[in-house]
Design a protein around this motif. Structure first.
Motif, PDB file in Angstrom:
ATOM      1  N   GLY B  54      -2.739 -11.712 -14.259  1.00 20.09           N
ATOM      2  CA  GLY B  54      -3.420 -12.209 -13.069  1.00 20.09           C
ATOM      3  C   GLY B  54      -2.859 -11.670 -11.774  1.00 20.09           C
ATOM      4  N   GLU B  55      -1.694 -11.059 -11.844  1.00 16.51           N
ATOM      5  CA  GLU B  55      -1.058 -10.540 -10.638  1.00 16.51           C
ATOM      6  C   GLU B  55      -1.744  -9.263 -10.180  1.00 16.51           C
ATOM      7  N   GLU B  56      -1.836  -9.065  -8.871  1.00 16.67           N
ATOM      8  CA  GLU B  56      -2.418  -7.870  -8.274  1.00 16.67           C
ATOM      9  C   GLU B  56      -1.518  -7.405  -7.139  1.00 16.67           C
ATOM     10  N   LYS B  57      -1.442  -6.074  -6.948  1.00 16.82           N
ATOM     11  CA  LYS B  57      -0.705  -5.519  -5.819  1.00 16.82           C
ATOM     12  C   LYS B  57      -1.489  -4.339  -5.253  1.00 16.82           C
ATOM     13  N   GLU B  58      -1.370  -4.162  -3.945  1.00 11.30           N
ATOM     14  CA  GLU B  58      -2.112  -3.090  -3.271  1.00 11.30           C
ATOM     15  C   GLU B  58      -1.197  -2.274  -2.384  1.00 11.30           C
ATOM     16  N   LYS B  59      -1.541  -0.982  -2.286  1.00 12.38           N
ATOM     17  CA  LYS B  59      -0.827  -0.086  -1.390  1.00 12.38           C
ATOM     18  C   LYS B  59      -1.785   1.029  -0.999  1.00 12.38           C
TER      19      LYS B  59
END
Lengths: 115, 109
Positions: B54-59
Motif C-alpha cells: 500500500g505504500e507509495e513514493k514519488e520523485k
C-alpha cells in the motif's frame, strides 16, 4: 559528504591469480556490501560487513572473502581466479542498526577481467 | 528462495509516453523493496525504498507502489534523460539483497 569510492577502476588478471578490490564507504556509514554484476544482469549479493563482522553471505564460494576496517572501509579478496569471475564488482555502503530495510549507496564499481 | 522478476526486459517509449515497469517478488520476511537506476558503466543510483503493501513514493516523474507480491515503477511523461536500466531489489530476513535483472528503458525524443 564524500560518496562511495572504489579502486581500481579496471583490472586485468590471469586465471589462478588472486585479486584485492578496495572500497571506501560514504561518511557516517557502518555497513558495506559487495556485489558481482555480470553483463546484462542485476547485481548478485556476495556478502555484507557490519562493524567489522560478516553479517550475511550470498551463494559464493569461500575463495571470495572480505574485510571491513575500523574506519568502515573494506576489501574484497578473490583467490584462484576463474574466467567466470570476470564482472563488475560493486561496493555499497549504508547506515544500519538492528533491523533492516536501509538504503544502500553504490560506488562506481571495479571492472575485473580474467584471461 | 527469494526471487525477483522484472518485466519487461526492455521498453522503448516516445518522449511523453507514460508507462509502468513491473517487479514481482517472493521473499521470506520483506524488510524492504528498493528501486535503483543504473546508467551504463556506473553503479546503481538509489531511487526509493518501500516497506509495506500500500505504500507509495514519488520523485519527479517517477512513482513507486508496492503490493504483497509486486511493485510498479510508474514513469509519467518521460524524457530522454530517463533512459537507463531500472533495477528492483528486495531485502529479506538474512540481510541479503536480491536484485532482478532490470528493465532497460529507452526514451526517444
Amino acid at each position: 559528504e564524500t560518496g562511495v569510492t572504489q579502486s581500481p577502476t579496471h583490472l586485468i588478471k590471469t586465471r589462478g591469480q588472486q585479486v584485492t578490490l578496495r572500497c571506501s564507504s560514504q561518511s557516517g556509514h557502518n555497513t558495506v556490501s559487495w556485489y558481482q554484476q555480470a553483463l546484462g544482469q542485476g547485481p548478485q549479493f556476495i556478502f555484507q560487513y557490519y562493524r567489522e563482522e560478516e553479517n550475511g553471505r550470498g551463494n559464493f564460494p569461500p575463495r571470495f572473502s572480505g574485510l571491513q576496517f575500523p574506519n568502515y572501509s573494506s576489501e574484497l579478496n578473490v583467490n584462484a581466479l576463474e574466467l567466470d569471475d570476470s564482472a563488475l564488482y560493486l561496493c555499497a555502503s549504508s547506515l544500519s542498526g538492528v533491523g533492516g530495510g536501509y538504503e544502500q549507496y553504490f560506488g562506481p564499481g571495479t571492472r575485473l577481467t580474467v584471461t | 528462495e527469494d526471487q525477483v522478476t522484472q518485466s519487461p526486459e526492455a521498453l522503448r517509449l516516445q518522449e511523453g509516453e507514460s508507462s509502468s515497469l513491473n517487479c514481482s517478488y517472493t521473499v521470506s520476511g520483506l524488510r524492504g523493496l528498493f528501486w535503483y537506476r543504473q546508467d551504463p558503466g556506473k553503479g546503481p543510483e538509489f531511487l526509493f525504498t518501500l516497506y509495506s503493501a500500500g505504500e507509495e513514493k514519488e520523485k519527479e516523474r517517477l512513482k513507486a507502489t508496492l503490493t504483497k507480491k509486486e511493485s510498479f515503477l510508474h514513469i509519467t511523461a518521460p524524457k530522454p534523460e530517463d533512459s537507463a536500466t531500472y533495477l528492483c531489489a528486495v531485502q529479506g530476513l538474512y540481510n541479503d539483497m536480491r536484485f532482478g535483472a532490470g528493465t532497460r528503458l529507452t526514451v526517444k525524443p
